[in-house]
Design a protein around this motif. Structure first.
Motif, PDB file in Angstrom:
ATOM      1  N   GLU A   1       3.309  18.319  10.553  1.00 19.22           N
ATOM      2  CA  GLU A   1       3.558  19.414   9.619  1.00 19.22           C
ATOM      3  C   GLU A   1       5.041  19.781   9.609  1.00 19.22           C
ATOM      4  N   ALA A   2       5.673  19.719  10.767  1.00 23.40           N
ATOM      5  CA  ALA A   2       7.101  20.040  10.834  1.00 23.40           C
ATOM      6  C   ALA A   2       7.927  19.008  10.061  1.00 23.40           C
ATOM      7  N   GLU A   3       7.564  17.744  10.190  1.00 24.44           N
ATOM      8  CA  GLU A   3       8.293  16.697   9.476  1.00 24.44           C
ATOM      9  C   GLU A   3       8.086  16.809   7.971  1.00 24.44           C
ATOM     10  N   LEU A   4       6.863  17.211   7.567  1.00 25.10           N
ATOM     11  CA  LEU A   4       6.576  17.362   6.139  1.00 25.10           C
ATOM     12  C   LEU A   4       7.172  18.654   5.577  1.00 25.10           C
ATOM     13  N   GLY A   5       7.419  19.640   6.455  1.00 27.78           N
ATOM     14  CA  GLY A   5       7.994  20.907   6.016  1.00 27.78           C
ATOM     15  C   GLY A   5       6.979  21.864   5.473  1.00 27.78           C
ATOM     16  N   THR A   6       5.709  21.670   5.828  1.00 28.40           N
ATOM     17  CA  THR A   6       4.671  22.581   5.332  1.00 28.40           C
ATOM     18  C   THR A   6       3.438  22.480   6.219  1.00 28.40           C
ATOM     19  N   ALA A   7       2.678  23.577   6.263  1.00 32.44           N
ATOM     20  CA  ALA A   7       1.403  23.548   6.977  1.00 32.44           C
ATOM     21  C   ALA A   7       0.369  22.816   6.131  1.00 32.44           C
ATOM     22  N   LEU A   8      -0.556  22.154   6.799  1.00 27.75           N
ATOM     23  CA  LEU A   8      -1.596  21.391   6.104  1.00 27.75           C
ATOM     24  C   LEU A   8      -2.979  22.005   6.281  1.00 27.75           C
ATOM     25  N   MET A   9      -3.149  22.787   7.325  1.00 31.72           N
ATOM     26  CA  MET A   9      -4.487  23.302   7.620  1.00 31.72           C
ATOM     27  C   MET A   9      -4.402  24.622   8.360  1.00 31.72           C
ATOM     28  N   ASP A  10      -5.495  25.354   8.279  1.00 28.98           N
ATOM     29  CA  ASP A  10      -5.676  26.562   9.073  1.00 28.98           C
ATOM     30  C   ASP A  10      -6.626  26.224  10.220  1.00 28.98           C
ATOM     31  N   ARG A  11      -6.278  26.648  11.413  1.00 32.01           N
ATOM     32  CA  ARG A  11      -7.063  26.331  12.601  1.00 32.01           C
ATOM     33  C   ARG A  11      -7.817  27.586  13.054  1.00 32.01           C
TER      34      ARG A  11
ATOM     35  N   VAL B   1     -11.337  23.283  11.386  1.00 34.15           N
ATOM     36  CA  VAL B   1     -10.112  23.234  10.586  1.00 34.15           C
ATOM     37  C   VAL B   1     -10.459  23.417   9.120  1.00 34.15           C
ATOM     38  N   LEU B   2      -9.543  24.053   8.410  1.00 35.04           N
ATOM     39  CA  LEU B   2      -9.717  24.277   6.980  1.00 35.04           C
ATOM     40  C   LEU B   2      -8.427  23.885   6.290  1.00 35.04           C
ATOM     41  N   LEU B   3      -8.497  22.876   5.423  1.00 31.54           N
ATOM     42  CA  LEU B   3      -7.308  22.390   4.731  1.00 31.54           C
ATOM     43  C   LEU B   3      -6.888  23.364   3.659  1.00 31.54           C
ATOM     44  N   ASN B   4      -5.573  23.564   3.527  1.00 36.68           N
ATOM     45  CA  ASN B   4      -5.063  24.321   2.393  1.00 36.68           C
ATOM     46  C   ASN B   4      -4.898  23.370   1.216  1.00 36.68           C
ATOM     47  N   GLU B   5      -4.354  23.872   0.119  1.00 29.02           N
ATOM     48  CA  GLU B   5      -4.243  23.059  -1.094  1.00 29.02           C
ATOM     49  C   GLU B   5      -3.362  21.829  -0.863  1.00 29.02           C
ATOM     50  N   VAL B   6      -2.212  22.027  -0.196  1.00 27.69           N
ATOM     51  CA  VAL B   6      -1.339  20.890   0.092  1.00 27.69           C
ATOM     52  C   VAL B   6      -2.036  19.917   1.039  1.00 27.69           C
ATOM     53  N   GLY B   7      -2.751  20.474   2.021  1.00 29.10           N
ATOM     54  CA  GLY B   7      -3.459  19.626   2.981  1.00 29.10           C
ATOM     55  C   GLY B   7      -4.531  18.778   2.318  1.00 29.10           C
TER      56      GLY B   7
END
Length: 291
Positions: free
Chosen positions: A43-53, A58-64
């Motif tokens: 997520e740090a390399e992509l620059g965005t969060a992908l999921m909520d823990r 786990v629950l993916l957000n829209e980007v995830g």
């Protein structure tokens, strides 16, 4: 892709498919804390969060969600690529070069080549038929069929069979020159010899007789000697392959045994696992086993 580690993407897909970090860690056989750090690094390399823990999983957000779809496709494509290579390596195909002596080529190999070609349609055969001693590396030979035990520490020699030999002459020759009843009587006959073949050594009831063959003709080609026998030119010691024995031939002194000649299938040790080489080796062993 920057510094994104493809293995982190693989672990991300594993977490989503497992539904939780705990289950994914168990399946991947790595500590949960390490797995969590790897996903955080992604997520740090992509620059965005992908999921909520959460404790529920786990629950993916829209980007995830979008990233997961693309990551899953990538993993499937990678697996397809791996499977295609492994399938290619496991399937006999490509060029296979054989070296075989004339009598073995005619007396045995040619009887079964069509079946091999039907069984392995992706193999291109190149067959060199001669009686010279080949250098398998220099001549690019994958498999050689040779009479007698070959030398060399880096080759595999698998015995196929012992070739039976017999003394043959045409009826026309015998009518003209007489029929020898024992090896001693061969001295007065025209003898046709394969000079790179076995000695003329006959055994009967523990009595052994050695004859020097070739007082009329010497050749390294058993097929030529066979033709000379058919033409009534003399007596020859020849392999007892069914399709080499011709009408009008008479087998002389069958009660006198002649040493058999071992036939070996030879290939280099580092080639034995190649599917194309293995397919021909197993095929020939199967055919000689039936005999």
């Amino acid at each position: 892709m920057g510094n994104v580690d493809l293995n982190d993407i693989r672990l991300f897909v594993a977490v989503v498919q497992a539904g939780s970090f705990s289950k994914a860690a168990d399946l991947a056989n790595i500590p949960k804390s390490r797995l969590s750090r790897r996903i955080s690094r992604l997520e740090a390399e992509l620059g965005t969060a992908l999921m909520d823990r959460s404790k529920r999983g786990v629950l993916l957000n829209e980007v995830g969600e979008q990233f997961y779809q693309r990551a899953q496709e990538m993993m499937q494509a990678a697996q397809t690529a791996v499977n295609s290579v492994q399938g290619k390596l496991d399937t006999p195909g490509g060029l296979l070069r054989l070296s075989v002596s004339t009598e073995v080529g005619r007396g045995f190999l040619m009887l079964h080549l069509a079946e091999y070609m039907r069984r392995y349609p992706d193999v291109l055969l190149e067959i060199e038929i001669n009686n010279k001693k080949v250098n398998m590396i220099q001549d690019g030979i994958d498999i050689a069929l040779r009479l007698g035990l070959p030398e060399g520490d880096n080759v595999v020699a698998r015995k196929l069979t012992d070739i039976e030999l017999g003394l043959f002459a045409a009826e026309s020759y015998l009518q003209r020159a007489g029929r020898p009843k024992s090896p001693h009587e061969l001295h007065g006959h025209a003898l046709l010899n394969k000079y790179d073949g076995p000695e003329w050594r006959f055994t009967c009831k523990q009595h052994s007789v050695h004859i020097q063959g070739g007082n009329k003709l010497n050749s390294n080609d058993a097929n030529l000697l066979g033709q000379m026998v058919s033409d009534g030119a003399g007596i020859a010691l020849l392999p007892c392959f069914d399709n080499m024995l011709r009408e009008g031939w008479v087998r002389l002194m069958p009660e006198w045994a002649v040493d058999t000649v071992p036939l070996y299938l030879v290939y280099y040790k580092n080639r034995g696992s190649v599917p194309t080489v293995r397919s021909m080796a197993d095929f020939l062993l199967e055919k000689f086993g039936r005999r």
